[in-house]
Structures are given as structure tokens and as C-alpha cells.
Design an enzyme around this catalytic site. Structure first.
Site, PDB file in Angstrom:
ATOM      1  N   SER A  16       0.794  -1.228   0.000  1.00 25.63           N
ATOM      2  CA  SER A  16       0.000   0.000   0.000  1.00 25.63           C
ATOM      3  C   SER A  16       0.827   1.280   0.000  1.00 25.63           C
ATOM      4  CB  SER A  16      -0.957   0.021   1.201  1.00 25.63           C
ATOM      5  OG  SER A  16      -0.231   0.042   2.424  1.00 25.63           O
ATOM      6  N   ARG A  17       2.122   1.194   0.348  1.00 25.39           N
ATOM      7  CA  ARG A  17       2.923   2.409   0.464  1.00 25.39           C
ATOM      8  C   ARG A  17       4.309   2.219  -0.152  1.00 25.39           C
ATOM      9  NH1 ARG A  17       3.283   3.911   6.599  1.00 25.39           N
ATOM     10  NH2 ARG A  17       3.727   1.694   6.712  1.00 25.39           N
ATOM     11  N   ASP A  65      -2.579  -9.571   8.771  1.00 23.96           N
ATOM     12  CA  ASP A  65      -1.371  -9.459   9.589  1.00 23.96           C
ATOM     13  C   ASP A  65      -0.468 -10.642   9.242  1.00 23.96           C
ATOM     14  OD1 ASP A  65       0.627  -9.328  11.463  1.00 23.96           O
ATOM     15  OD2 ASP A  65      -0.689  -9.403  13.210  1.00 23.96           O
ATOM     16  N   ASN A  92       7.505  -8.195   0.276  1.00 26.24           N
ATOM     17  CA  ASN A  92       7.979  -6.831   0.451  1.00 26.24           C
ATOM     18  C   ASN A  92       7.739  -6.274   1.857  1.00 26.24           C
ATOM     19  OD1 ASN A  92       8.753  -4.028  -0.548  1.00 26.24           O
ATOM     20  ND2 ASN A  92       6.626  -3.668   0.064  1.00 26.24           N
ATOM     21  N   TYR A 155      18.149  -4.593  12.297  1.00 29.75           N
ATOM     22  CA  TYR A 155      17.672  -4.361  10.930  1.00 29.75           C
ATOM     23  C   TYR A 155      18.631  -4.979   9.922  1.00 29.75           C
ATOM     24  CZ  TYR A 155      16.184  -1.868   6.731  1.00 29.75           C
ATOM     25  OH  TYR A 155      15.753  -1.556   5.467  1.00 29.75           O
ATOM     26  N   ALA A 157      20.766  -7.418  10.426  1.00 30.52           N
ATOM     27  CA  ALA A 157      20.707  -8.881  10.550  1.00 30.52           C
ATOM     28  C   ALA A 157      19.480  -9.443   9.853  1.00 30.52           C
ATOM     29  CB  ALA A 157      20.715  -9.278  12.021  1.00 30.52           C
ATOM     30  N   LYS A 159      17.818  -8.197   7.284  1.00 29.60           N
ATOM     31  CA  LYS A 159      17.946  -8.121   5.834  1.00 29.60           C
ATOM     32  C   LYS A 159      19.003  -9.097   5.314  1.00 29.60           C
ATOM     33  CE  LYS A 159      14.797  -4.988   5.196  1.00 29.60           C
ATOM     34  NZ  LYS A 159      13.551  -5.295   4.475  1.00 29.60           N
TER      35      LYS A 159
END
Length: 245
Positions: A16-17, A65, A92, A155, A157, A159
Site C-alpha cells: 500500500s505504500r 497481519d 515486500n 535491521y 541482521a 535483511k
């Protein structure tokens, strides 16, 4: 370049973004039939629903969710009902996190890992029966996984874990002709990172060979390439989209 995506059935999570929205609309404009997912009701989700409907009645936006197995199964069911199967899955969903390691608590560690890694596992696992032989999975990671970032151990780790998931999954699914790749964007405008102090953004821009921030459409173009026919012998790879940092 025609990626051969017309009438392909596509699922995009976190659609959505920002980057997810650009990816979703790029597929739809190429003639694909798209289901996009978002977590919370928002103006962005409502606007995406309107835009997708203008492009095709087969497009759909679903709320779920994806940090839970039930949510992933619900999304898979809605995708089955809408599209009947899948030719492309784009994982994503993701969140950012900036906390010095000495203040990094378990709750924050789990929040980032659940959104950035566990969702990709849950959605892919729930969608296995929908994926056709020869389908494509594209995971959206981050180029910081290859360099590290101060104040972002969890973050980074998370990715980096997506890269490992991509490499391992391509081996498991290769016998079905299913390709699994990852796009690793750099600092991207309209994403949470773009809220950094202007002087830091200026420094990041100065580090790129192309002299500008990444745009969501830059990432979408890379995703469509990896999803389409022009990359039919590419699997297990990480495609960095960071302007040459």
C-alpha cells in the site's frame, strides 16, 4: 523492455505504500493481475484499491497481519479465490529500526525479525501450493545487509537473513523451475529512512555514483525484471539497487 508479465498472477505483500505500492502498480500497468496486501486500514490502502480497480477488475487489495500463520493463510486463501494460482510472489513487508546495540531489547529485536524475515517465510510457505512450476519469487531486502549500519544491528541482521533465505529457497524450489531472487535497495525516498536528518541524506547522496536517492520506481523496475522472462536463468541472486554506493 517487455518482461512478459501480461496476465501473470502476482501477489505483493506490503503493497500500500512506498516501494510496495510502486511494485504493485508497475505489475498492474504491465497487464498482470495483482493481489496486494496491507496490515492496517489507511488512506493509502483505499487509494491503491481505487487505482488497481481502474486497471483491472481482477486486482484486489487484502488486509492481513502477515506476522502470524493465520494471517498468511488468510492471504493465500484470498489469492486463491481471486487469481486461482500464482506466477509471481513478491515478499515486500518490512519495518525499520534504529536503536544502539547496548539499548536493543528483545521486544524490538523480535519486532524487526518478525516483520522482515518471518513474514517472508510464512507467506512463501502458505503460497507454495499456489505457485505454478516456473514461477518467480522476489524478496525485497536492503543493501545495508551487505555493509552494516550503526544503530541498526537488528535491521541489518534481518535483511542479511533474507539473503540466506533466498539462497537456500532457490535450491529447494529449483526442481520445479521456480526462481528465487532478492532486490536490495539503498536509501529510498518516501521510505522511513528518508526521514533522516538532511545532512545525513546529503552525505548518503554524495556516496552514490549516480548522485541521487533511490526512488520506489527504481526498485519496481528491478523487481519486474527478476519476475519476468528476461531473467529466466537468474536465481539465488541479490540485485543491488543503490546507485553505486
Amino acid at each position: 523492455m517487455d518482461n512478459g508479465l501480461s496476465r501473470k498472477r502476482v501477489l505483493v505483500t506490503g503493497g500500500s505504500r512506498g516501494i510496495g505500492r510502486a511494485i504493485t502498480l508497475a505489475f498492474a500497468r504491465d497487464g498482470a493481475h495483482v493481489v496486494a496486501c496491507h496490515r492496517e486500514p489507511s488512506e493509502e490502502a483505499a487509494g491503491l484499491t481505487r487505482e488497481l480497480k481502474e486497471l483491472s477488475d481482477r486486482n484486489r487489495v487484502v488486509q492481513a497481519d502477515l506476522t502470524t500463520s493465520a494471517g498468511a493463510q488468510r492471504l493465500a486463501g484470498a489469492t486463491q479465490e481471486t487469481l486461482g494460482g500464482l506466477d509471481v510472489l513478491v515478499n515486500n513487508v518490512g519495518v525499520d529500526g534504529m536503536v544502539p546495540f547496548d539499548r536493543l531489547g528483545e521486544d524490538e529485536w523480535r519486532r524487526v525479525m518478525e516483520h522482515n524475515v518471518t513474514t517472508a517465510y510464512l507467506v512463501t510457505h502458505a503460497s507454495l501450493g499456489l505457485l505454478t512450476d516456473g514461477a518467480s519469487i522476489v524478496n525485497v531486502g536492503a543493501s545495508v545487509a551487505l555493509r552494516g549500519r550503526p544503530g541498526g544491528v537488528h535491521y541489518t541482521a534481518s535483511k542479511a537473513a533474507l539473503i540466506g533465505l533466498t539462497r537456500g529457497l532457490c535450491k529447494d524450489l529449483g526442481s520445479r523451475g521456480i526462481r528465487v531472487n532478492l532486490v536490495a535497495p539503498g536509501l529510498t525516498e518516501t521510505e522511513p529512512d528518508a526521514g533522516l536528518p538532511p545532512q545525513l541524506v546529503e552525505r548518503m547522496v554524495g556516496m552514490t555514483a549516480l548522485g541521487r536517492l533511490c526512488q520506489p520506481d527504481d526498485v519496481a523496475g528491478a523487481v519486474l525484471f527478476l519476475a519476468g522472462e528476461n531473467s529466466r536463468y537468474v536465481t539465488g541472486t541479490t540485485l543491488t539497487v543503490d546507485g553505486g554506493v
